[in-house]
Design an enzyme around this catalytic site. Structure first.
Site, mmCIF file in Angstrom:
data_model
loop_
_atom_site.group_PDB
_atom_site.id
_atom_site.type_symbol
_atom_site.label_atom_id
_atom_site.label_comp_id
_atom_site.label_asym_id
_atom_site.label_seq_id
_atom_site.Cartn_x
_atom_site.Cartn_y
_atom_site.Cartn_z
ATOM 1 N N PHE A 1 -15.987 2.872 6.987
ATOM 2 C CA PHE A 1 -14.593 3.202 6.692
ATOM 3 C C PHE A 1 -14.309 3.353 5.201
ATOM 4 O O PHE A 1 -13.186 3.689 4.815
ATOM 5 C CB PHE A 1 -13.660 2.133 7.271
ATOM 6 C CG PHE A 1 -13.900 0.744 6.723
ATOM 7 C CD1 PHE A 1 -13.369 0.349 5.494
ATOM 8 C CD2 PHE A 1 -14.661 -0.169 7.431
ATOM 9 C CE1 PHE A 1 -13.585 -0.910 4.983
ATOM 10 C CE2 PHE A 1 -14.882 -1.449 6.936
ATOM 11 C CZ PHE A 1 -14.342 -1.820 5.705
ATOM 12 N N HIS B 1 -2.123 -5.871 1.360
ATOM 13 C CA HIS B 1 -3.407 -6.496 1.032
ATOM 14 C C HIS B 1 -3.170 -7.924 0.567
ATOM 15 O O HIS B 1 -2.146 -8.228 -0.056
ATOM 16 C CB HIS B 1 -4.107 -5.714 -0.084
ATOM 17 C CG HIS B 1 -5.295 -6.421 -0.667
ATOM 18 N ND1 HIS B 1 -6.555 -6.345 -0.120
ATOM 19 C CD2 HIS B 1 -5.403 -7.242 -1.753
ATOM 20 C CE1 HIS B 1 -7.398 -7.071 -0.853
ATOM 21 N NE2 HIS B 1 -6.718 -7.626 -1.841
ATOM 22 N N ARG C 1 1.929 -7.174 8.814
ATOM 23 C CA ARG C 1 1.108 -6.025 9.209
ATOM 24 C C ARG C 1 1.514 -5.493 10.580
ATOM 25 O O ARG C 1 1.362 -4.293 10.845
ATOM 26 C CB ARG C 1 -0.371 -6.403 9.189
ATOM 27 C CG ARG C 1 -0.935 -6.461 7.768
ATOM 28 C CD ARG C 1 -2.344 -6.992 7.745
ATOM 29 N NE ARG C 1 -2.931 -6.903 6.408
ATOM 30 C CZ ARG C 1 -3.909 -7.698 5.975
ATOM 31 N NH1 ARG C 1 -4.399 -8.631 6.789
ATOM 32 N NH2 ARG C 1 -4.393 -7.556 4.765
ATOM 33 N N LYS D 1 0.820 -1.213 0.000
ATOM 34 C CA LYS D 1 0.000 0.000 0.000
ATOM 35 C C LYS D 1 0.862 1.275 0.000
ATOM 36 O O LYS D 1 2.068 1.220 0.276
ATOM 37 C CB LYS D 1 -0.969 -0.050 1.183
ATOM 38 C CG LYS D 1 -1.947 -1.226 1.052
ATOM 39 C CD LYS D 1 -2.984 -1.275 2.153
ATOM 40 C CE LYS D 1 -3.949 -2.430 1.945
ATOM 41 N NZ LYS D 1 -4.996 -2.509 2.978
#
Length: 212
Positions: A66, A127, A114, A20
């Protein structure tokens, strides 16, 4: 009494991975972790999504609280999309990623990607596709030129091998045992090239020359 066990069957699976925008500068070290974890990076692409493209990609999240923040985050800078392949790629990549909320990951899975690279529940660094159908859709979205072909499994795979591979391969292996070459792999590769039943046949035509 011995119980005969079927031979193990390994099928290669593909999944989509995204680095990301906020950690794109860590791409090299993340790719190194991916390769050392047994994945092959089949395709890679760096791109910058518009908010509309993000909305289309995350269409299944549409309507959630979100969602606006998610599309703003994913369109905030360039990202890196990759097709990863290995045995049980989807499950292994999800395991390597850890929980989707990076704050939870830091507590429960501190060695996960993560936990290491993510910030919170939104900015979670990477992701991964959640299942086979999602992986197929996401790969087609990111890499529309890629043909996602189903890999034969079970009886279909056996039928294919028995029809197109096994007869020729057995002949080659029999001849290999007779010849006993110094480098059997190179010898067999050359033999298969020479004796490929699907090798194109060259037709030699004779043409009458026209008088000058």
């Amino acid at each position: 009494m011995e119980i005969s066990m079927p031979p193990p069957q390994i099928y290669i699976e593909k999944t989509l991975a995204i680095i990301k925008p906020d950690i794109v500068d860590k791409e090299e070290e993340i790719r190194d972790i991916i390769i050392r974890s047994g994945f092959t990076i089949v395709q890679r692409r760096k791109l910058h999504f518009s908010p509309e493209q993000c909305s289309n990609f995350y269409v299944e999240q549409y309507g959630k609280m979100f969602f606006p923040n998610l599309t703003a985050y994913m369109s905030s800078g360039p990202l890196v999309a990759m097709i990863l392949a290995r045995h049980k790629a989807i499950a292994y990549w999800k395991e390597l990623l850890g929980p989707s909320n990076s704050l939870v990951a830091k507590e429960t899975h501190p060695d996960s990607l993560r936990a290491i690279y993510g910030t919170d529940d939104l900015r979670n660094a990477l992701h991964g596709s959640i299942d086979f159908a999602t992986a197929e859709r996401e790969i087609r979205f990111m890499f529309p030129e890629v043909i996602v072909e189903p890999i034969p499994a079970g009886q279909a795979a056996k039928d294919y091998l028995n029809l197109y591979v096994t007869p020729t391969l057995l002949k080659g292996l029999t001849e290999l045992c007779k010849q006993k070459p110094a480098d059997p792999c190179i010898w067999l590769a050359n033999w298969l090239l020479e004796n490929n039943p699907n090798k194109p046949k060259l037709c030699h035509h004779t043409f009458a020359e026209e008088p000058h």
